[in-house]
Design an enzyme around this catalytic site. Structure first.
Site, short mmCIF file in Angstrom:
data_model
loop_
_atom_site.label_atom_id
_atom_site.label_comp_id
_atom_site.label_asym_id
_atom_site.label_seq_id
_atom_site.Cartn_x
_atom_site.Cartn_y
_atom_site.Cartn_z
N GLY A 92 -18.64 8.01 -2.91
CA GLY A 92 -17.30 7.87 -3.77
C GLY A 92 -17.87 6.81 -4.92
CG ASN A 93 -15.58 4.25 -8.46
OD1 ASN A 93 -16.52 4.04 -9.20
ND2 ASN A 93 -13.89 3.54 -8.81
CB ALA A 94 -16.96 2.18 -3.78
N GLY A 95 -18.90 3.92 -2.91
CA GLY A 95 -20.33 3.44 -2.87
C GLY A 95 -21.42 4.33 -3.17
CE LYS A 143 -4.39 0.89 0.81
NZ LYS A 143 -5.62 0.17 0.03
N GLY A 158 -21.06 6.73 2.61
CA GLY A 158 -19.75 7.29 1.10
C GLY A 158 -20.04 7.25 0.04
N1 GLU Z 1 -7.70 0.54 -3.18
C1 GLU Z 1 -7.50 -0.74 -3.90
C2 GLU Z 1 -7.87 -1.80 -2.41
O1 GLU Z 1 -8.29 -1.74 -1.60
C3 GLU Z 1 -7.21 -1.40 -5.01
C4 GLU Z 1 -5.81 -2.03 -5.11
C5 GLU Z 1 -5.17 -2.77 -6.32
O2 GLU Z 1 -6.16 -2.12 -7.59
O3 GLU Z 1 -4.33 -3.26 -6.38
O4 GLU Z 1 -8.12 -3.06 -2.64
#
Ligand code: GLU
Length: 414
Positions: free
Chosen positions: A221-224, A108, A219
Site C-alpha cells: 500500500g502507501n507505506a509498503g 486513534k 504490504g
Molecule cells: N496513522 C498514522 C500513524 O499511525 C498517522 C497518524 C497521524 O498522522 O496523526 O502514525
C-alpha cells in the site's frame, strides 16, 4: 500492579506496561495513568445505503493520553476494528508522538467496515457521519485525526468539510493528511515510508554495496509500496513484496519500479496477483524468508507466537503498527533478531502530519525539500536517542523507546 477488578480495555497495553514495570525503569505510581484510555467515544450511527436499506455503522475514537497536548492519530476503516485494538493503537500513538517530541497526546479512531464493500457515496456518508458523532471531542486544539489503514486524503477532505459545516468556520488544522489543494502538506503522502527510509539509510550507512542487503516487504500500500521503491531506487535488493492476497518473489531481486508502476499507474490500483511473469509467494512464506531486513508494512499481529520460530530475517523494521506480538518479540529477541519498533520506524507519518497542522495554523506552505529535511532531523534525533539508551542499558529497542516516551509523558503529570 493490576487487580482482577480492573477492567482491562487493552490487554496489549497492559503487557507492555508490565514489562516496563518489571524492569524498574519507570515509577510505578505514576504509571497508573496509563492503566486505561483517558477517553473512549463509541457510536452506532445509521447510514442509508445505495439500495435504500439502513445500516448501522460502529465507530470509535479513543484518546489514550493527553498529557503532552491535543490528541493526534489516524482513523482506520477495517472490518476487524474493535475497541481493544483502537485503544492499543491510541496507546502506541501516545508513545510515538512523545518519542518524536511532538507536543501531542495519543489518539486513534476506527470504523468497523470493509471499505471495499461500499460505494464512494456511501463512504462519504460514513466519513461525514463519523464527524457528526464525535465533533465535540475533535478540533485543532482538542484532538486532530489523520489517515490510517484504508483512509485516504479524499476521506480527510470530506471530514474537514463536515467539521467546517458544523462549526460554520474554516478549520484546515482540524485534520491532517489532506490533499494539497485542501491544505495538505507536501510530502505527507510518502512520509511514513520516508521516515523509515532515513532510519534504514542511517543504520546501513557503512555498507558500501547496498545490493548485498536483501529485503522483503509485506504490504504494497502507501507505506509498503513506497518504502520498497525508495530502497530499490538506491540499490538495495528487494526480493519479495506482497499485498493482502499474494506475494511475488525473486531471489535475485525484483524490479520494484516496474511493479510499482504496474500497480499504481492507472486509477484502479492493481493486485500483485495480476502480474504474470514473477514467482508467487504467500504472505506467510514471505515473512519467513532469509533476508537482512523484513519490513511488515500492512496490519498488526502478523508475527506471533505461532510463526516467530520460523522467522529468519536479521532485522525487522515495523512500518505497520504492532506487527509483532509481545510473545513473538520474546522469541525473536532470543534469536538475536533486532526490531526497530513501530513507534520509531513509522513515526514519519505523524511527524509530517504535525508539520501540516503547523502550516495550516500559520497559513504557510512549505516546500517538499523543507518538509523532508525537517522530517529527517526529527526522526533521526529520536533514532539516536533510542539507540544510545538501548546500548547504554542493554535494552531491546522497543523497551528503550517506550521508556523515553513514557518518561516524557509522565513529566507532564499534573
Ligand atoms: N496513522 C498514522 C500513524 O499511525 C498517522 C497518524 C497521524 O498522522 O496523526 O502514525
Amino acid at each position: 500492579m493490576y487487580t482482577e477488578k480492573d477492567k482491562v480495555i487493552c490487554p496489549a497495553c497492559k503487557s507492555e506496561l508490565e514489562k516496563l514495570h518489571n524492569t524498574n525503569l519507570v515509577d510505578e505510581e505514576k504509571l497508573k495513568i496509563f492503566k486505561n484510555p483517558r477517553r473512549i467515544l463509541e457510536a452506532h450511527f445509521p447510514i442509508i445505503r445505495d439500495d435504500g436499506k439502513i445500516e448501522i455503522i460502529e465507530a470509535f475514537r479513543v484518546l489514550y493520553n493527553g498529557n503532552r497536548g491535543p490528541g493526534k492519530g489516524g482513523i482506520r476503516f477495517h472490518q476487524d476494528v474493535n475497541l481493544s485494538e483502537v485503544s492499543e493503537l491510541a496507546f502506541i500513538m501516545s508513545l510515538k508522538n512523545s518519542l518524536a517530541d511532538l507536543n501531542f497526546g495519543g489518539a486513534k479512531g476506527g470504523v468497523k467496515i470493509n471499505p471495499r464493500d461500499y460505494s464512494k457515496t456511501e463512504l462519504e456518508k460514513i466519513s461525514r457521519g463519523y464527524v457528526k458523532e464525535f465533533f465535540n471531542y475533535l478540533g485543532p486544539q482538542i484532538d486532530v485525526p489523520a489517515p490510517d489503514v484504508n483512509t485516504t486524503p479524499e476521506i480527510m477532505g470530506w471530514m474537514m468539510d463536515e467539521y467546517d459545516k458544523i462549526t460554520e468556520s474554516k478549520n484546515p488544522a482540524f485534520i491532517t493528511g489532506k490533499k494539497i489543494e485542501d491544505g495538505g502538506s507536501e510530502g505527507r503522502d510518502k512520509s511514513t515510508a520516508m521516515g523509515a527510509f532515513y532510519i534504514i539509510q542511517e543504520k546501513y550507512k557503512e555498507v558500501k554495496n547496498k545490493q548485498e542487503i536483501k529485503i522483503a516487504v509485506q504490504g504494497f500500500g502507501n507505506a509498503g509500496g513506497t518504502i520498497a521503491l525508495l530502497l530499490h531506487n538506491i540499490g538495495y535488493t528487494v526480493i519479495a513484496v506482497s499485498d493482502s492476497k499474494t506475494g511475488i518473489y525473486n531471489s535475485e531481486g525484483l524490479d520494484i519500479e516496474k511493479i510499482y508502476n504496474f500497480v499504481y499507474r492507472e486509477e484502479r490500483k492493481k493486485r500483485l496477483s495480476e502480474i504474470q511473469d514473477e514467482e508467487k509467494i504467500s504472505n506467510e512464506k514471505l515473512l519467513e524468508l532469509e533476508v537482512d531486513i523484513l519490513i511488515p508494512a500492512a496490519l498488526g499481529d502478523v508475527i506471533t507466537f505461532e510463526n516467530a520460530e520460523r522467522i529468519k530475517t536479521k532485522e525487522i523494521v515495523e512500518l505497520a503498527n504492532g506487527p509483532v506480538s509481545p510473545r513473538a518479540e520474546e522469541i525473536l529477541l532470543e534469536k538475536n533478531i533486532s526490531i526497530i519498533p513501530d513507534l520509531l520506524a513509522n513515526a514519519g507519518g505523524v511527524i509530517v502530519s504535525v508539520f501540516e497542522w503547523e502550516q495550516n495554523l500559520k497559513n504557510e506552505h512549505w516546500s517538499l525539500e523543507e518538509v523532508n529535511q525537517k522530517l529527517k532531523d526529527k526522526i533521526l534525533k529520536a533514532y539516536f536517542e533510542v539507540k544510545s539508551l538501548a546500548e547504554e542499558r542493554q535494552l531491546p529497542w522497543r523497551l528503550a523507546a517506550h521508556k523515553i516516551a513514557i518518561d516524557r509523558i509522565l513529566e507532564k503529570n499534573k
